[in-house]
Design a protein around this motif. Structure first.
Motif, PDB file in Angstrom:
ATOM      1  N   ALA A  27       0.822  -1.212   0.000  1.00  0.00           N
ATOM      2  CA  ALA A  27       0.000   0.000   0.000  1.00  0.00           C
ATOM      3  C   ALA A  27       0.858   1.265   0.000  1.00  0.00           C
ATOM      4  N   LYS A  28       2.012   1.209   0.636  1.00  0.00           N
ATOM      5  CA  LYS A  28       2.898   2.368   0.692  1.00  0.00           C
ATOM      6  C   LYS A  28       3.591   2.614  -0.643  1.00  0.00           C
ATOM      7  N   GLU A  29       3.834   1.550  -1.402  1.00  0.00           N
ATOM      8  CA  GLU A  29       4.631   1.658  -2.625  1.00  0.00           C
ATOM      9  C   GLU A  29       3.804   1.727  -3.901  1.00  0.00           C
ATOM     10  N   ALA A  30       2.608   1.155  -3.893  1.00  0.00           N
ATOM     11  CA  ALA A  30       1.828   0.994  -5.122  1.00  0.00           C
ATOM     12  C   ALA A  30       1.329   2.327  -5.666  1.00  0.00           C
ATOM     13  N   LYS A  31       1.347   2.412  -6.987  1.00  0.00           N
ATOM     14  CA  LYS A  31       0.818   3.582  -7.694  1.00  0.00           C
ATOM     15  C   LYS A  31      -0.465   3.180  -8.430  1.00  0.00           C
ATOM     16  N   ALA A  32      -1.211   4.171  -8.843  1.00  0.00           N
ATOM     17  CA  ALA A  32      -2.522   3.918  -9.447  1.00  0.00           C
ATOM     18  C   ALA A  32      -2.438   3.075 -10.717  1.00  0.00           C
ATOM     19  N   ASP A  33      -1.315   3.185 -11.469  1.00  0.00           N
ATOM     20  CA  ASP A  33      -1.214   2.419 -12.708  1.00  0.00           C
ATOM     21  C   ASP A  33      -0.479   1.090 -12.523  1.00  0.00           C
ATOM     22  N   ASP A  34      -0.165   0.731 -11.283  1.00  0.00           N
ATOM     23  CA  ASP A  34       0.425  -0.574 -10.988  1.00  0.00           C
ATOM     24  C   ASP A  34      -0.674  -1.642 -10.958  1.00  0.00           C
ATOM     25  N   SER A  35      -0.244  -2.890 -10.982  1.00  0.00           N
ATOM     26  CA  SER A  35      -1.186  -4.007 -10.889  1.00  0.00           C
ATOM     27  C   SER A  35      -0.779  -4.926  -9.741  1.00  0.00           C
ATOM     28  N   LEU A  36      -1.754  -5.330  -8.963  1.00  0.00           N
ATOM     29  CA  LEU A  36      -1.537  -6.265  -7.858  1.00  0.00           C
ATOM     30  C   LEU A  36      -2.299  -7.551  -8.141  1.00  0.00           C
ATOM     31  N   VAL A  37      -1.601  -8.671  -8.095  1.00  0.00           N
ATOM     32  CA  VAL A  37      -2.241  -9.981  -8.238  1.00  0.00           C
ATOM     33  C   VAL A  37      -2.036 -10.736  -6.932  1.00  0.00           C
ATOM     34  N   LEU A  38      -3.130 -11.090  -6.275  1.00  0.00           N
ATOM     35  CA  LEU A  38      -3.077 -11.842  -5.025  1.00  0.00           C
ATOM     36  C   LEU A  38      -3.704 -13.203  -5.265  1.00  0.00           C
ATOM     37  N   MET A  39      -2.909 -14.261  -5.151  1.00  0.00           N
ATOM     38  CA  MET A  39      -3.398 -15.622  -5.342  1.00  0.00           C
ATOM     39  C   MET A  39      -3.388 -16.359  -4.010  1.00  0.00           C
ATOM     40  N   MET A  40      -4.522 -16.912  -3.651  1.00  0.00           N
ATOM     41  CA  MET A  40      -4.696 -17.606  -2.371  1.00  0.00           C
ATOM     42  C   MET A  40      -4.992 -19.079  -2.631  1.00  0.00           C
ATOM     43  N   ILE A  41      -4.107 -19.939  -2.137  1.00  0.00           N
ATOM     44  CA  ILE A  41      -4.259 -21.385  -2.311  1.00  0.00           C
ATOM     45  C   ILE A  41      -4.215 -22.037  -0.934  1.00  0.00           C
ATOM     46  N   GLY A  42      -5.138 -22.938  -0.674  1.00  0.00           N
ATOM     47  CA  GLY A  42      -5.150 -23.615   0.621  1.00  0.00           C
ATOM     48  C   GLY A  42      -6.561 -23.928   1.054  1.00  0.00           C
ATOM     49  N   HIS A  43      -6.823 -23.699   2.336  1.00  0.00           N
ATOM     50  CA  HIS A  43      -8.127 -24.031   2.909  1.00  0.00           C
ATOM     51  C   HIS A  43      -8.837 -22.765   3.373  1.00  0.00           C
TER      52      HIS A  43
ATOM     53  N   HIS B 109      -4.438  -1.399  -9.638  1.00  0.00           N
ATOM     54  CA  HIS B 109      -5.437  -2.308 -10.200  1.00  0.00           C
ATOM     55  C   HIS B 109      -5.275  -3.653  -9.486  1.00  0.00           C
ATOM     56  N   GLN B 110      -6.374  -4.336  -9.210  1.00  0.00           N
ATOM     57  CA  GLN B 110      -6.271  -5.534  -8.376  1.00  0.00           C
ATOM     58  C   GLN B 110      -6.972  -6.739  -8.980  1.00  0.00           C
ATOM     59  N   LEU B 111      -6.278  -7.870  -8.905  1.00  0.00           N
ATOM     60  CA  LEU B 111      -6.828  -9.171  -9.262  1.00  0.00           C
ATOM     61  C   LEU B 111      -6.665 -10.078  -8.049  1.00  0.00           C
ATOM     62  N   ILE B 112      -7.781 -10.510  -7.483  1.00  0.00           N
ATOM     63  CA  ILE B 112      -7.756 -11.395  -6.321  1.00  0.00           C
ATOM     64  C   ILE B 112      -8.265 -12.759  -6.765  1.00  0.00           C
ATOM     65  N   VAL B 113      -7.424 -13.771  -6.666  1.00  0.00           N
ATOM     66  CA  VAL B 113      -7.787 -15.126  -7.079  1.00  0.00           C
ATOM     67  C   VAL B 113      -7.812 -16.003  -5.831  1.00  0.00           C
TER      68      VAL B 113
ATOM     69  N   LEU C 110       7.373  -0.678 -24.902  1.00  0.00           N
ATOM     70  CA  LEU C 110       6.459  -0.801 -23.769  1.00  0.00           C
ATOM     71  C   LEU C 110       5.364   0.250 -23.830  1.00  0.00           C
ATOM     72  N   MET C 111       5.718   1.475 -24.191  1.00  0.00           N
ATOM     73  CA  MET C 111       4.728   2.539 -24.290  1.00  0.00           C
ATOM     74  C   MET C 111       3.695   2.220 -25.375  1.00  0.00           C
ATOM     75  N   LEU C 112       4.178   1.695 -26.491  1.00  0.00           N
ATOM     76  CA  LEU C 112       3.267   1.324 -27.571  1.00  0.00           C
ATOM     77  C   LEU C 112       2.384   0.147 -27.159  1.00  0.00           C
ATOM     78  N   LEU C 113       2.979  -0.797 -26.419  1.00  0.00           N
ATOM     79  CA  LEU C 113       2.208  -1.953 -25.969  1.00  0.00           C
ATOM     80  C   LEU C 113       1.097  -1.527 -25.019  1.00  0.00           C
ATOM     81  N   LYS C 114       1.401  -0.576 -24.145  1.00  0.00           N
ATOM     82  CA  LYS C 114       0.374  -0.064 -23.239  1.00  0.00           C
ATOM     83  C   LYS C 114      -0.739   0.636 -24.006  1.00  0.00           C
ATOM     84  N   LYS C 115      -0.344   1.377 -25.045  1.00  0.00           N
ATOM     85  CA  LYS C 115      -1.349   2.049 -25.873  1.00  0.00           C
ATOM     86  C   LYS C 115      -2.225   1.022 -26.574  1.00  0.00           C
TER      87      LYS C 115
END
Length: 264
Positions: free
Chosen positions: A35-51, A83-87, A216-221
């Motif tokens: 939360a301290k480091e992330a910027k608005a155009d960053d992406s966070l992927v959180l994957m939860m495996i278990g019980h 941006h967030q993806l929670i799996v 990279l800039m073109l790919l983002k576009k």
């Protein structure tokens, strides 16, 4: 998973907590750090495996020591600008959707409710989908959260069918910030648009392009234009035919020019 992501997404920061290190305190500490480091155009992927377990009050991710509830996890995620993806691939993971859902946050659960409590096989096929080029259904070398979800959901259903077993898990996706999640996202139910924009992996030429600052800039576009086209398709039913065609033509021409520049 770590090795796979490091190979294809070299710029990604990856943190894995498992075994005795996967405590509630460590999860909370790491997400606060993000939360301290992330910027608005960053992406966070959180994957939860278990019980996981779920009662009439809340879903809980079972960890060594105190468990982490879906409400507590949502509070931590709400403080992260990316941006967030929670799996959530645990048993009873469907019970976490009401707490985790938020507009433009992609939430995927291996089960449709908190009452599907058996061990899940969905994680196996989610990981497989991140390895198998076949998951890239539109063949643009950008594998999205929606594509991996569809791949894993289909493979999971086939597993129970071929094993001649009653399915004890039914994966759902929710990215509109409303409802309980759906199995088949579409323009009609308003689900899947954000997930279709969320790049999980880059393959082949796209993987090489993200290593080149100019490319990279073109790919983002390109990704932004493809997202605009998807958004337009979701709004097609509420638009005049001529207006839809005109806007689509503009986006397609821009996309063609961008792809031409990428190919040079």
């Amino acid at each position: 998973v770590d090795k796979l992501l490091h190979e294809v997404e070299p710029h990604a920061k990856i943190k894995t907590l498992y075994g005795a290190d996967a405590t509630k305190a460590n999860v909370e500490a790491y997400l606060r750090e993000v939360a301290k480091e992330a910027k608005a155009d960053d992406s966070l992927v959180l994957m939860m495996i278990g019980h996981g377990t779920c009662d009439e009050f809340d879903y809980k991710f079972n960890l060594p020591g105190p468990d982490l509830t879906a409400s507590e996890l949502a509070g931590l995620l709400d403080k992260i600008a990316a941006h967030q993806l929670i799996v959530n691939m645990t048993s009873a993971s469907g019970g976490s959707i009401p707490a985790l859902e938020k507009p433009k946050r992609v939430v995927i659960a291996a089960t449709k409710t908190g009452t599907e409590k058996n061990a899940t096989v969905f994680p196996r096929y989610w990981i497989e989908g991140m390895r198998d080029p076949a998951a890239d259904s539109d063949k643009n070398e950008i594998v999205t959260a929606l594509e991996v979800f569809r791949y894993a959901e289909e493979k999971t259903a086939k597993f129970y069918e071929t094993q001649k077993r009653l399915a004890t898990e039914h994966a759902l996706i929710e990215d509109a910030g409303k409802g309980e999640g759906v199995k088949i996202p579409s323009a009609e139910n308003g689900e899947g648009l954000t997930a279709g924009r969320f790049a999980v992996l880059h393959l082949g030429l796209a993987a090489a392009q993200i290593r080149d600052p100019g490319k990279l800039m073109l790919l983002k576009k390109k990704e932004e234009l493809e997202a605009s086209i998807d958004d337009l398709k979701y709004r097609k039913a509420s638009m005049a035919v001529q207006e839809y065609r005109q806007q689509l033509q503009i986006f397609l021409m821009q996309l063609a020019r961008t792809q031409e520049a990428l190919d040079k």
